[in-house]
Design a protein around this motif. Sequence first.
Motif, PDB file in Angstrom:
ATOM      1  N   LEU A  53       0.987  -1.235  -0.032  1.00 39.09           N
ATOM      2  CA  LEU A  53       0.080  -0.166   0.013  1.00 39.09           C
ATOM      3  C   LEU A  53       0.884   1.371   0.042  1.00 39.09           C
ATOM      4  CD1 LEU A  53      -2.726   1.564   0.098  1.00 39.09           C
ATOM      5  CD2 LEU A  53      -2.626   1.198   2.617  1.00 39.09           C
ATOM      6  N   TRP A  54       1.699   1.136   0.847  1.00 40.24           N
ATOM      7  CA  TRP A  54       2.905   2.309   0.990  1.00 40.24           C
ATOM      8  C   TRP A  54       3.436   2.508  -0.517  1.00 40.24           C
ATOM      9  CZ3 TRP A  54       4.390   6.697   2.691  1.00 40.24           C
ATOM     10  CH2 TRP A  54       5.532   7.307   2.516  1.00 40.24           C
ATOM     11  N   SER A  57       1.038   4.083  -3.010  1.00 38.76           N
ATOM     12  CA  SER A  57       0.655   5.345  -2.534  1.00 38.76           C
ATOM     13  C   SER A  57       1.268   6.445  -3.387  1.00 38.76           C
ATOM     14  CB  SER A  57       0.617   5.858  -1.126  1.00 38.76           C
ATOM     15  OG  SER A  57      -0.260   4.591  -0.256  1.00 38.76           O
ATOM     16  N   TYR A 275      -5.270  -1.420  -3.917  1.00 44.09           N
ATOM     17  CA  TYR A 275      -4.590  -0.249  -3.630  1.00 44.09           C
ATOM     18  C   TYR A 275      -4.944   1.141  -3.926  1.00 44.09           C
ATOM     19  CZ  TYR A 275      -1.812  -4.100  -1.389  1.00 44.09           C
ATOM     20  OH  TYR A 275      -1.381  -5.242  -0.718  1.00 44.09           O
ATOM     21  N   TYR A 276      -5.007   1.238  -5.033  1.00 45.64           N
ATOM     22  CA  TYR A 276      -5.015   2.713  -5.921  1.00 45.64           C
ATOM     23  C   TYR A 276      -6.534   3.341  -5.312  1.00 45.64           C
ATOM     24  CZ  TYR A 276      -1.134   2.541  -8.963  1.00 45.64           C
ATOM     25  OH  TYR A 276      -0.060   2.443  -9.482  1.00 45.64           O
ATOM     26  N   GLU A 279      -5.896   4.359  -1.534  1.00 50.28           N
ATOM     27  CA  GLU A 279      -5.034   5.720  -1.358  1.00 50.28           C
ATOM     28  C   GLU A 279      -5.709   6.672  -1.956  1.00 50.28           C
ATOM     29  OE1 GLU A 279      -2.170   7.283  -3.602  1.00 50.28           O
ATOM     30  OE2 GLU A 279      -2.907   6.393  -5.626  1.00 50.28           O
ATOM     31  N   SER A 280      -6.521   6.430  -3.200  1.00 49.70           N
ATOM     32  CA  SER A 280      -7.303   7.749  -3.950  1.00 49.70           C
ATOM     33  C   SER A 280      -8.474   8.133  -2.893  1.00 49.70           C
ATOM     34  CB  SER A 280      -7.905   7.122  -5.091  1.00 49.70           C
ATOM     35  OG  SER A 280      -6.926   6.890  -5.801  1.00 49.70           O
TER      36      SER A 280
END
Length: 507
Positions: A53-54, A57, A275-276, A279-280
């Motif tokens: 995830l990091w 991001s 993941y996108y 983070e979005s």
Amino acid sequence: MVSTHDHSQPLLLASDQDHPEAAYDEANKVHVVGIDEVGDDDCRTPPFSWKKLWLFSGPGFLMSIAFLDPGNLEGDLQAGAIAGNSLLWLLMWATAMGLLVQLLSARLGVATGRHLAELCREEYPTWARMVLWVMAELALIGADIQEVIGSAIAIKILSNGALPLWSGVLITALDCFIFLFLENYGVRKLEAVFAVLIATMALSFAWMFGEAKPSGIELLIGIIVPKLSSRTIKQAVGVVGCIIMPHNVFLHSALVQSREVDHSKKGRVQEALNYYSIESTVALVISFVINLFVTTVFAKGFYGTQIADSIGLVNAGQYLQEKYGGGLFPIMYIWGIGLLAAGQSSTITGTYAGQFIMGGFLDLRLKKWMRSLITRSCAIIPTITVALIFDSSEDTLDVLNEWLNVLQSVQIPFALIPLLFLVSKEQLMGSFKIGPVLKMVAWLVAALVMVINGYLLFDFFASEVTGWLFSVGVFAFTAGYVAFIVYLVLRDINVSSLCGSRRSQIQ
């Protein structure tokens, strides 16, 4: 077994992977393949990983800059001063609609390995593609004028008026070279700079929020209870126009390609989308809170006052200073710092978007510095002209900013309609095409925006147009505008129906 006709995996052909207009070279992508991987099942989505995830991001936060540019701040402060907290509900739902659009843009980029401008070049005939390109460039130039002028105003505030607008514009013009300099150090370094700028905005406007001490109950009512009146309709249109930015739709579909994703494996593509999405969502929640800070500060200080209609970016700092005083650190300079961070970050992302739009639609093979220079010149030349003309006229500059906000709203259909068509196309998206429920919701959002645009055009034609010659010109433009939207919608319906009938024949 998977049949040879199954589109369940968005396989990229070799020609696609070696496409000359790829958003990022393979060497410049962030490496995430092979991290925390378990098993070799191509269709299995790997388990959640904080480390991944990091690494994923970044693109969402760059995308969120467009939700925080000076045009948005202009819309926020005018909405707060004129409508109080009554449009906070619209700000929240507009942000939610913006999130939906941006997630679809990311979905398109991840599943296909190409961005929206490239796909428009391939999907539409030459004349339609050129019209779409011109509309995208107009929207980008309009947004860039706001962003550059916003930075110039911030520089004027922080220099105590020693630097006029035109000099601030020239200083801001150099940011394309800053962008190229940062890009040489890699994607993650560039994203880190934007993270600092977003944090600067958050701290500045949170400080202002603390100084203003707005009512929490009134704020909550403004978010929950929908209110709209004829007096606030223009601000409402501006809020929607600010939140959903046409060039940002093109930008996000390219930004998500900065991560290394194995497109031959369905599970890895789904993992990237997950993941996108996270983070979005986080990025736009932060942007909503920042916009809320600005709106409520001006609602608390100026709603219902005689000067409410006259507040804009140019004089906002001075009015804040007069209302809330100096304090530990003069609030005018706090506003200037936040505005400068918004302007600088958004002009750099505007340059980024301009590269993708121009390269994608025209298939240009130019060096990055040359493309950045061309993109920057398209906005800087008209911006310097605007700065020289309006430097001594605050009221006129604020009106210009307001109509530039509206311009963004008018251009939205020319990014939304192609996006919705492409993410619904099974031949392109495979199993990652959007389902019927999401498709219906997305088209309802697009229809709502188009209805708002229609109201805006009607209102403009009824109240602003004088003289028969000017009336004929505006009517002709409006007719062409509506006709092109109808063409895009009907073409998409016909293509979808044709693909559906062919699929039925094959089965």
